[in-house]
Write an enzyme that holds these catalytic residues in place. Sequence first.
Site, PDB file in Angstrom:
ATOM      1  N   GLU A 260       5.224   9.738  -3.934  1.00  0.00           N
ATOM      2  CA  GLU A 260       4.291   8.703  -4.038  1.00  0.00           C
ATOM      3  C   GLU A 260       4.694   8.046  -5.654  1.00  0.00           C
ATOM      4  OE1 GLU A 260       0.280   8.694  -3.094  1.00  0.00           O
ATOM      5  OE2 GLU A 260       0.791  10.530  -2.024  1.00  0.00           O
TER       6      GLU A 260
ATOM      7  N   ASN B 190       1.085  -1.267  -0.021  1.00  0.00           N
ATOM      8  CA  ASN B 190       0.025  -0.040  -0.071  1.00  0.00           C
ATOM      9  C   ASN B 190       0.850   1.304   0.019  1.00  0.00           C
ATOM     10  OD1 ASN B 190      -2.477   1.453   0.527  1.00  0.00           O
ATOM     11  ND2 ASN B 190      -1.619   1.868   2.593  1.00  0.00           N
TER      12      ASN B 190
ATOM     13  N   HIS C  78       0.907   5.157   1.326  1.00  0.00           N
ATOM     14  CA  HIS C  78       0.383   5.743   2.340  1.00  0.00           C
ATOM     15  C   HIS C  78       0.928   7.302   2.170  1.00  0.00           C
ATOM     16  CE1 HIS C  78      -1.934   7.239   5.654  1.00  0.00           C
ATOM     17  NE2 HIS C  78      -0.843   7.807   6.168  1.00  0.00           N
TER      18      HIS C  78
HETATM   19  C1  GRF Z   1      -2.607   9.012  -2.642  1.00  0.00           C
HETATM   20  O1  GRF Z   1      -2.371  10.248  -1.884  1.00  0.00           O
HETATM   21  C2  GRF Z   1      -2.379   7.719  -1.774  1.00  0.00           C
HETATM   22  O2  GRF Z   1      -0.956   7.973  -1.186  1.00  0.00           O
HETATM   23  C3  GRF Z   1      -3.453   7.515  -0.789  1.00  0.00           C
HETATM   24  O3  GRF Z   1      -4.620   8.257  -1.766  1.00  0.00           O
HETATM   25  C4  GRF Z   1      -4.278   8.948  -2.736  1.00  0.00           C
HETATM   26  C5  GRF Z   1      -4.853   8.441  -3.940  1.00  0.00           C
HETATM   27  O4  GRF Z   1      -4.329   9.125  -5.101  1.00  0.00           O
HETATM   28  N1  GRF Z   1      -3.325   6.362  -0.313  1.00  0.00           N
HETATM   29  P1  GRF Z   1      -4.629   8.430  -6.443  1.00  0.00           P
HETATM   30  O5  GRF Z   1      -5.988   7.810  -6.650  1.00  0.00           O
HETATM   31  O6  GRF Z   1      -3.368   7.376  -6.940  1.00  0.00           O
HETATM   32  O7  GRF Z   1      -4.594   9.820  -7.532  1.00  0.00           O
END
Ligand code: GRF
Length: 207
Positions: free
Chosen positions: A180, A107, A109
């Site tokens: 991310e 996952n 986060h």
């Molecule tokens: C991201 O910030 C992720 O870290 C969190 O939810 C958000 C999802 O964004 N778990 P996306 O749908 O990938 O644009």
Amino acid sequence: MKIAVFVSGGGTNLQAIIDNTKDGILKDIEIVLVLSSSPSAYALTRAADSGIPSVVMRAADYPSREQWDTEMAECVKKSGAELIVLAGYLSLLGPKTVSMYSNRIINIHPSLIPSFCGAGMYGIKPHKAALARGVKVSGATVHFVNENYDEGPILLQKSAEVLPDDTPEVLQKRIMEQCEWKILPKAIRLIADGKVTIDNNIAYVRE
Ligand code: GRF
């Protein structure tokens, strides 16, 4: 390696994975399934645009959570995916899926765990909490998934600066772009290359 990506929203992390399979570090990785908890997730459009099979599975549409969990585990098994990537997926997985894919679910986060994580800490909330606490760095974490929110072994973390004039939205965008979209594809790469081991709830990376 074949992977399934679970989504609930915009799917920018899914897009980062797709882009890396086309022209990046994941060229040998195949996304065999996108599973969404919401029929209106824009991530489904992203999957369709890249010809990736998708399915919507909402717990509310099943007679029980047990059945939803069983069918989800079956669906992933049928797809042939060896790894489940939760990329903005907002539901808690059921015990069958978690045990069938033990140490094969990750996952992303949007904070440096153990800060600003756990039940209810999703979307913009970790960023609001980070600003309210006045931290000077925040970031993102890729971790393995167990039955509890955000408690599995930590695989990768990357930090980003928190700047004095940040709003939660500005911080969220910086963390997505700088952290991310980079560490989630990297985590998949490391797992595909067999470079990750887990011992006693600690993930070790052998580069
Ligand atoms: C991201 O910030 C992720 O870290 C969190 O939810 C958000 C999802 O964004 N778990 P996306 O749908 O990938 O644009």
